[in-house]
Design a protein around this motif. Structure first.
Motif, PDB file in Angstrom:
ATOM      1  N   LEU A 276       2.203 -10.043   0.898  1.00  0.00           N
ATOM      2  CA  LEU A 276       2.690 -11.314  -0.004  1.00  0.00           C
ATOM      3  C   LEU A 276       4.055 -11.794   0.545  1.00  0.00           C
ATOM      4  O   LEU A 276       4.894 -11.045   0.603  1.00  0.00           O
ATOM      5  N   SER A 277       4.076 -12.985   1.031  1.00  0.00           N
ATOM      6  CA  SER A 277       5.430 -13.896   1.328  1.00  0.00           C
ATOM      7  C   SER A 277       5.655 -14.571   0.262  1.00  0.00           C
ATOM      8  O   SER A 277       5.069 -15.282  -0.320  1.00  0.00           O
TER       9      SER A 277
ATOM     10  N   GLN B 196      12.746 -15.906   3.287  1.00  0.00           N
ATOM     11  CA  GLN B 196      11.310 -15.435   3.160  1.00  0.00           C
ATOM     12  C   GLN B 196      11.310 -13.904   2.749  1.00  0.00           C
ATOM     13  O   GLN B 196      12.251 -13.397   3.706  1.00  0.00           O
ATOM     14  N   THR B 197      10.855 -13.505   1.974  1.00  0.00           N
ATOM     15  CA  THR B 197      10.497 -11.952   1.926  1.00  0.00           C
ATOM     16  C   THR B 197       8.967 -11.597   1.976  1.00  0.00           C
ATOM     17  O   THR B 197       8.405 -12.485   1.407  1.00  0.00           O
ATOM     18  N   THR B 198       8.722 -10.461   2.577  1.00  0.00           N
ATOM     19  CA  THR B 198       7.341 -10.285   2.542  1.00  0.00           C
ATOM     20  C   THR B 198       7.232  -8.942   2.150  1.00  0.00           C
ATOM     21  O   THR B 198       7.806  -8.095   2.518  1.00  0.00           O
ATOM     22  N   VAL B 199       6.440  -8.848   1.445  1.00  0.00           N
ATOM     23  CA  VAL B 199       5.894  -7.313   0.633  1.00  0.00           C
ATOM     24  C   VAL B 199       4.642  -7.083   1.044  1.00  0.00           C
ATOM     25  O   VAL B 199       3.575  -7.846   1.111  1.00  0.00           O
ATOM     26  N   SER B 200       4.314  -5.917   1.480  1.00  0.00           N
ATOM     27  CA  SER B 200       3.025  -5.438   2.109  1.00  0.00           C
ATOM     28  C   SER B 200       2.959  -4.065   1.385  1.00  0.00           C
ATOM     29  O   SER B 200       3.722  -3.174   1.225  1.00  0.00           O
ATOM     30  N   GLY B 201       1.609  -3.541   1.253  1.00  0.00           N
ATOM     31  CA  GLY B 201       1.188  -2.299   0.696  1.00  0.00           C
ATOM     32  C   GLY B 201      -0.183  -2.135   0.653  1.00  0.00           C
ATOM     33  O   GLY B 201      -1.043  -2.874   1.040  1.00  0.00           O
ATOM     34  N   THR B 202      -0.620  -1.024  -0.102  1.00  0.00           N
ATOM     35  CA  THR B 202      -1.811  -0.597  -0.448  1.00  0.00           C
ATOM     36  C   THR B 202      -2.167  -0.262  -1.774  1.00  0.00           C
ATOM     37  O   THR B 202      -1.220   0.520  -2.451  1.00  0.00           O
ATOM     38  N   VAL B 203      -3.164  -0.865  -2.463  1.00  0.00           N
ATOM     39  CA  VAL B 203      -3.420  -0.621  -3.756  1.00  0.00           C
ATOM     40  C   VAL B 203      -4.494   0.424  -3.881  1.00  0.00           C
ATOM     41  O   VAL B 203      -5.556  -0.015  -3.149  1.00  0.00           O
TER      42      VAL B 203
END
Length: 90
Positions: free
Chosen positions: A62-63, A24-31
């Protein structure tokens, strides 16, 4: 014979569970743009169906099981799509 069957099923179960846990890879951030966060932006992994939408403040999470590196595609109605490379898991 029964013991071999049970051992085989246990081995398959452990392999499948290990694959799901460790990949599992989780990506997070702000647009955002110059005026702040952008709600409703679609963030997807290029070449897959994995996607999510940014919340009211432009934040997303997003995972995925997609191995690194991969490319995120960020799109929003009325704006040009942008691609962002994800190369490491931090």
């Amino acid at each position: 014979m029964r013991q071999y069957y049970a051992a085989f099923l246990l081995l398959v179960f452990c392999l499948l569970c290990g694959q799901a846990v460790f990949s599992q890879t989780t990506v997070s951030g702000t647009v955002s743009d110059a005026s702040g966060g952008l709600p409703g932006a679609k963030i997807s992994i290029k070449g897959t169906i994995a996607a999510t939408l940014s919340d009211g403040d432009g934040n997303f999470k997003l995972s995925t099981n997609t191995p690194l590196p991969f490319t995120l595609v960020v799109s929003l109605v009325g704006m040009a799509s942008q691609e962002v490379a994800v190369t490491q898991n931090n």
